[in-house]
Every structure is written in structure tokens, then in C-alpha cells.
Write a protein that holds these residues in place. Structure first.
Motif, mmCIF file in Angstrom:
data_model
loop_
_atom_site.group_PDB
_atom_site.id
_atom_site.type_symbol
_atom_site.label_atom_id
_atom_site.label_comp_id
_atom_site.label_asym_id
_atom_site.label_seq_id
_atom_site.Cartn_x
_atom_site.Cartn_y
_atom_site.Cartn_z
ATOM 1 N N ASP A 110 7.518 -13.316 1.427
ATOM 2 C CA ASP A 110 6.221 -13.962 1.227
ATOM 3 C C ASP A 110 5.276 -12.983 0.526
ATOM 4 O OD1 ASP A 110 3.804 -15.274 1.383
ATOM 5 O OD2 ASP A 110 4.036 -15.865 3.481
ATOM 6 N N THR A 111 4.721 -13.383 -0.608
ATOM 7 C CA THR A 111 3.818 -12.504 -1.361
ATOM 8 C C THR A 111 2.541 -12.195 -0.576
ATOM 9 O OG1 THR A 111 2.839 -14.424 -2.480
ATOM 10 C CG2 THR A 111 4.668 -13.299 -3.583
ATOM 11 N N LYS A 112 2.232 -13.029 0.397
ATOM 12 C CA LYS A 112 1.026 -12.787 1.200
ATOM 13 C C LYS A 112 1.156 -11.516 2.040
ATOM 14 C CE LYS A 112 -0.478 -17.611 1.516
ATOM 15 N NZ LYS A 112 -0.767 -18.751 2.430
ATOM 16 N N LEU A 113 2.411 -11.083 2.290
ATOM 17 C CA LEU A 113 2.605 -9.841 3.029
ATOM 18 C C LEU A 113 2.037 -8.654 2.250
ATOM 19 C CD1 LEU A 113 6.286 -10.424 4.199
ATOM 20 C CD2 LEU A 113 4.288 -10.273 5.708
ATOM 21 N N ILE A 114 2.270 -8.644 0.934
ATOM 22 C CA ILE A 114 1.750 -7.572 0.084
ATOM 23 C C ILE A 114 0.229 -7.676 -0.024
ATOM 24 C CG2 ILE A 114 1.852 -6.483 -2.180
ATOM 25 C CD1 ILE A 114 4.473 -6.290 -0.675
ATOM 26 N N GLU A 115 -0.267 -8.890 -0.195
ATOM 27 C CA GLU A 115 -1.715 -9.098 -0.294
ATOM 28 C C GLU A 115 -2.410 -8.631 0.981
ATOM 29 O OE1 GLU A 115 -2.295 -13.211 -1.099
ATOM 30 O OE2 GLU A 115 -1.115 -13.198 -2.957
ATOM 31 N N ARG A 116 -1.829 -8.989 2.107
ATOM 32 C CA ARG A 116 -2.399 -8.582 3.390
ATOM 33 C C ARG A 116 -2.402 -7.060 3.518
ATOM 34 N NH1 ARG A 116 0.576 -9.740 9.227
ATOM 35 N NH2 ARG A 116 -0.785 -8.404 10.508
ATOM 36 N N ALA A 185 10.249 -5.173 -2.386
ATOM 37 C CA ALA A 185 10.300 -6.637 -2.345
ATOM 38 C C ALA A 185 10.849 -7.192 -3.663
ATOM 39 C CB ALA A 185 8.917 -7.205 -2.060
ATOM 40 N N ALA A 186 10.465 -6.591 -4.780
ATOM 41 C CA ALA A 186 10.941 -7.056 -6.089
ATOM 42 C C ALA A 186 12.440 -6.837 -6.229
ATOM 43 C CB ALA A 186 10.187 -6.323 -7.201
ATOM 44 N N ALA A 187 12.933 -5.691 -5.763
ATOM 45 C CA ALA A 187 14.372 -5.413 -5.841
ATOM 46 C C ALA A 187 15.159 -6.385 -4.964
ATOM 47 C CB ALA A 187 14.639 -3.966 -5.412
ATOM 48 N N ASP A 192 19.097 -7.013 -6.307
ATOM 49 C CA ASP A 192 19.601 -5.678 -6.638
ATOM 50 C C ASP A 192 19.734 -4.868 -5.344
ATOM 51 O OD1 ASP A 192 20.166 -3.149 -7.615
ATOM 52 O OD2 ASP A 192 18.736 -3.278 -9.274
ATOM 53 N N ALA A 193 20.861 -5.023 -4.677
ATOM 54 C CA ALA A 193 21.066 -4.421 -3.364
ATOM 55 C C ALA A 193 21.031 -2.898 -3.414
ATOM 56 C CB ALA A 193 22.392 -4.896 -2.768
ATOM 57 N N GLU A 197 18.152 -0.702 -1.480
ATOM 58 C CA GLU A 197 18.518 0.291 -0.467
ATOM 59 C C GLU A 197 17.948 1.660 -0.828
ATOM 60 O OE1 GLU A 197 22.494 2.245 1.659
ATOM 61 O OE2 GLU A 197 22.707 0.695 0.113
ATOM 62 N N GLN A 198 18.083 2.070 -2.083
ATOM 63 C CA GLN A 198 17.585 3.379 -2.514
ATOM 64 C C GLN A 198 16.074 3.476 -2.361
ATOM 65 O OE1 GLN A 198 19.025 3.843 -6.519
ATOM 66 N NE2 GLN A 198 21.101 4.426 -5.879
ATOM 67 N N LEU A 199 15.370 2.429 -2.762
ATOM 68 C CA LEU A 199 13.912 2.433 -2.647
ATOM 69 C C LEU A 199 13.470 2.510 -1.193
ATOM 70 C CD1 LEU A 199 12.892 -0.223 -5.332
ATOM 71 C CD2 LEU A 199 12.469 2.240 -5.408
ATOM 72 N N MET A 200 14.179 1.791 -0.322
ATOM 73 C CA MET A 200 13.807 1.809 1.088
ATOM 74 C C MET A 200 14.068 3.176 1.702
ATOM 75 S SD MET A 200 12.426 0.276 3.598
ATOM 76 C CE MET A 200 12.474 -1.523 3.475
ATOM 77 N N ARG A 201 15.184 3.792 1.350
ATOM 78 C CA ARG A 201 15.474 5.141 1.873
ATOM 79 C C ARG A 201 14.387 6.121 1.436
ATOM 80 N NH1 ARG A 201 20.196 5.896 4.383
ATOM 81 N NH2 ARG A 201 21.897 4.395 4.024
ATOM 82 N N ALA A 202 14.011 6.059 0.171
ATOM 83 C CA ALA A 202 12.975 6.948 -0.347
ATOM 84 C C ALA A 202 11.629 6.666 0.328
ATOM 85 C CB ALA A 202 12.855 6.783 -1.858
#
Length: 226
Positions: A110-116, A185-187, A192-193, A197-202
Motif C-alpha cells: 500500500d503506497t499509503k505506508l510510505i506516505e504515512r 517496496a519498488a523492488a 526483483d527478489a 533482499e539485498q536492499l533489505m539487508r543493507a
């Protein structure tokens, strides 16, 4: 005990009510590291007998939120940078797995998560920042389709929340964290698994390094509040 805890209504499971109230107060920093916990005062404050308070305190000690006080009794456990780093090692692994699984399913958050989150980061309420961050990560856990991930992550959330509450008011982390969240969220949405994963680890490593440094730079003394 300061008058910050509300009396509880009579209900079948008073132990859980006392536990939740104290858990939230400790996690949010209303009860500071090193603050002594007095069973009799809590019973009076909650308007319950000593037995549900005693059982709730035992559970909080098992969770690592309370520890033995010098002499006797209990106190709120210290915020320890080394322990927090270990918490984030586990959380990073769980969140990276969740991001990968969510991406494999092509989940659209949900894009509202980022907005919030951006709105909270621009404000002054640390509680709102923490709640928005928690909501974003929980959405990824749900999108992963494996309920064991969220259950496991929740075991460590209270410790991460305490550290965030102690450091976010003076932190620059909130200025970049939602850029990282948006990229994750975009990945995920793109399926793009590997990248998710890489972005979340970082992201988790960055958060851990920042919070650990802040705790080391600004140690919390007994009774200190932010």
C-alpha cells in the motif's frame, strides 16, 4: 512509581493486561532503563491483586525487558548496544527473507505506508515514526505469505522499539529511512527478489549501525528520559 499507568478494568485475563501495559511503557521509554519496579505499587496503580502483577513481571523478565535489581527486586533492563546488534542480525535475516518472498509473489505494498512514514518523519512524534516503521515491515511480513516470519520478528521488536525510542529524537536516520523503504517496496512490486533482499539487508544493517552508534554516544543513565 510515577502516575503514568492507568488503572485497568476488571477482566478475565488481568495478567495479560498488566503485561501489555508494562511492555508498552518499557518499549516506549515511559519506564526508563534502571528504573526500579515495585510489585506492590504496581498492584495499587492497576487496582489489581499482587498475583497478576507477579506473573506479568516474570514474563517481562523472560522477555529480557526486566532484570534483577541490585539487592532485591527488579528493574527495567539496560539498553545494551551489543545486544541490540545481535537483535538486528536476526531481524535483518528475517526481513531479508520476507522481502525476497514478497517479491517472488509480486506483492504490491500500500503506497499509503510510505506516505504515512514520510509524514511521521517530518513531524516531532517519535511514537508516530516508530509505528509507521513497524507498519511498513509488518506489511512485508504479511506479503511474504509465511506467518512464521512475523511471529519470529515480533519476539525481538520490543528491543528494537526501545532503541528507536531512545535515539530517533536526535537522529538523522529518519531523513533517509523512507527513501530506503520506498526502494524496497519498488523492488518487491517489480518482482526483483534478489534486489529486494539485498536492499533489505543493507537497510537493516544501516539501521543497526546507526542505532548502536547513537546508544554508544548517548548512554542512558538510570532514570534518564528523552
Amino acid at each position: 512509581m510515577p502516575p503514568r499507568l492507568l488503572k485497568l478494568e476488571t477482566a478475565p485475563d488481568l495478567v495479560d493486561q498488566v503485561y501489555r501495559s508494562l511492555h508498552d511503557a518499557i518499549s516506549a521509554g515511559l519506564l526508563a532503563p534502571g528504573e526500579r519496579i515495585v510489585q506492590e505499587e504496581l498492584a495499587q496503580r492497576f487496582a489489581v491483586s499482587r498475583q497478576p502483577v507477579l506473573q506479568a513481571l516474570r514474563l517481562l523478565k523472560q522477555d529480557g525487558l526486566l532484570e534483577d535489581a541490585p539487592g532485591r527486586g527488579l528493574q527495567v533492563a539496560a539498553l545494551d548496544a551489543a545486544s541490540l546488534e545481535q537483535v538486528y542480525q536476526v531481524r535483518g535475516a528475517l526481513d531479508a527473507l520476507a522481502a525476497r518472498l514478497a517479491a517472488e509473489r509480486g506483492a504490491a505494498l500500500d503506497t499509503k505506508l510510505i506516505e504515512r512514514g514520510r509524514k511521521a518523519a517530518a513531524g516531532r512524534s517519535v511514537a508516530a515514526m516508530i509505528d509507521a516503521d513497524h507498519a511498513f515491515h509488518r506489511a512485508i511480513y504479511a506479503a511474504a505469505g509465511n506467518p512464521l516470519i512475523e511471529r519470529s520478528a515480533q519476539l525481538h521488536w520490543s528491543h528494537a522499539r526501545r532503541a528507536m525510542g531512545a535515539t530517533l529524537q536526535r537522529s538523522t536516520l529518519r531523513e533517509t529511512v523512507w527513501d530506503e523503504h520506498e526502494a524496497i517496496a519498488a523492488a518487491i512490486a517489480a518482482g526483483d527478489a534478489e534486489r529486494a533482499e539485498q536492499l533489505m539487508r543493507a537497510h537493516c544493517r544501516h539501521a543497526a549501525d546507526h542505532l548502536v552508534r547513537r546508544l554508544a554516544d548517548v548512554p542512558l543513565a538510570s532514570g534518564e528520559r528523552r
